[in-house]
Motif scaffolding. Sequence first.
Motif, PDB file in Angstrom:
ATOM      1  N   TYR A  13       0.830  -1.202   0.000  1.00  0.00           N
ATOM      2  CA  TYR A  13       0.000   0.000   0.000  1.00  0.00           C
ATOM      3  C   TYR A  13       0.867   1.256   0.000  1.00  0.00           C
ATOM      4  N   GLY A  14       1.970   1.198   0.734  1.00  0.00           N
ATOM      5  CA  GLY A  14       2.916   2.313   0.730  1.00  0.00           C
ATOM      6  C   GLY A  14       3.543   2.508  -0.641  1.00  0.00           C
ATOM      7  N   VAL A  21       0.564   4.496  -8.361  1.00  0.00           N
ATOM      8  CA  VAL A  21       0.117   3.450  -9.283  1.00  0.00           C
ATOM      9  C   VAL A  21      -1.120   2.752  -8.712  1.00  0.00           C
ATOM     10  N   PRO A  22      -1.984   2.232  -9.575  1.00  0.00           N
ATOM     11  CA  PRO A  22      -3.173   1.525  -9.078  1.00  0.00           C
ATOM     12  C   PRO A  22      -2.775   0.234  -8.352  1.00  0.00           C
ATOM     13  N   LEU A  23      -3.466  -0.024  -7.241  1.00  0.00           N
ATOM     14  CA  LEU A  23      -3.225  -1.264  -6.499  1.00  0.00           C
ATOM     15  C   LEU A  23      -3.365  -2.480  -7.405  1.00  0.00           C
ATOM     16  N   ILE A  32       6.611  -3.890  -6.439  1.00  0.00           N
ATOM     17  CA  ILE A  32       6.651  -4.824  -5.309  1.00  0.00           C
ATOM     18  C   ILE A  32       7.809  -5.794  -5.484  1.00  0.00           C
ATOM     19  N   ASP A  33       8.009  -6.271  -6.709  1.00  0.00           N
ATOM     20  CA  ASP A  33       9.110  -7.187  -7.003  1.00  0.00           C
ATOM     21  C   ASP A  33      10.450  -6.549  -6.624  1.00  0.00           C
ATOM     22  N   ALA A  34      10.639  -5.292  -7.005  1.00  0.00           N
ATOM     23  CA  ALA A  34      11.887  -4.590  -6.672  1.00  0.00           C
ATOM     24  C   ALA A  34      12.032  -4.444  -5.158  1.00  0.00           C
ATOM     25  N   SER A  35      10.920  -4.202  -4.483  1.00  0.00           N
ATOM     26  CA  SER A  35      10.934  -4.079  -3.029  1.00  0.00           C
ATOM     27  C   SER A  35      11.338  -5.403  -2.372  1.00  0.00           C
ATOM     28  N   GLU A  56      -3.323  -0.618  10.370  1.00  0.00           N
ATOM     29  CA  GLU A  56      -2.175   0.293  10.396  1.00  0.00           C
ATOM     30  C   GLU A  56      -1.281   0.119   9.168  1.00  0.00           C
ATOM     31  N   PHE A  57      -1.540  -0.894   8.350  1.00  0.00           N
ATOM     32  CA  PHE A  57      -0.732  -1.139   7.160  1.00  0.00           C
ATOM     33  C   PHE A  57      -1.165  -0.263   5.977  1.00  0.00           C
ATOM     34  N   GLY A  58      -2.198   0.549   6.169  1.00  0.00           N
ATOM     35  CA  GLY A  58      -2.593   1.513   5.142  1.00  0.00           C
ATOM     36  C   GLY A  58      -3.503   0.971   4.063  1.00  0.00           C
ATOM     37  N   ASN A  59      -4.173  -0.131   4.320  1.00  0.00           N
ATOM     38  CA  ASN A  59      -4.963  -0.773   3.274  1.00  0.00           C
ATOM     39  C   ASN A  59      -6.369  -0.205   3.088  1.00  0.00           C
TER      40      ASN A  59
END
Length: 194
Positions: A13-14, A21-23, A32-35, A56-59
């Motif tokens: 989500y961050g 970018v769209p979820l 996400i892959d790079a992360s 709290e994860f921002g979802n």
Amino acid sequence: RFQTVVGCEQNPYGIAKQYGVPLWSDRHFQLIDASFRQLARVGGTWLNIPVLRATEFGNRDDSMIKWVRRPDGTLAFDYTVLDRYLDMAVKHLGTPRVINFAVMHGAQGRDPVAAEVMVFDQKTGRPAVMDVGLAGGHKPQTEQAWAAFAQSLLAHTKVKGLERATCFGLPLDGEADPALRQLLLRVAPSVPWA
């Protein structure tokens, strides 16, 4: 003998917010892959998967697991997004030590956050908020919903070979809804609490 534990968590989500970018779009998954590549460099072994909305994860209203109410009233669960996310995590991290499915908010102060999930209603074709809190008394329909979810999730993670990493839990140290932990222990006793 000195050790330090650092809580570095991957947060899709961050990433979506940071890069606009769209979820769950292809571009989102590229980021996400790079992360995950970076998280692998520091030895990441823990994933947080919010099940409730507004964690709290921002979802906000989203979860990687889609709850679906069929026309007959029963619940089904769509793991399409979760599977793509977990496959990417395993590709970079190996089998995670913990996949924390956040099913509870942490202990609340004077203004507790409601325990809710978004449910797509196949009859109306629209999503709706469902209260899934057990605090405050016996709630048979809510208990049935959590039992269906827990059994479905455990069966699904077994198919993926991730059942030993599967945990139910919350992001903080205090429990806002101890009755939920007790229910999940009864219906899925092999799943630990995180």
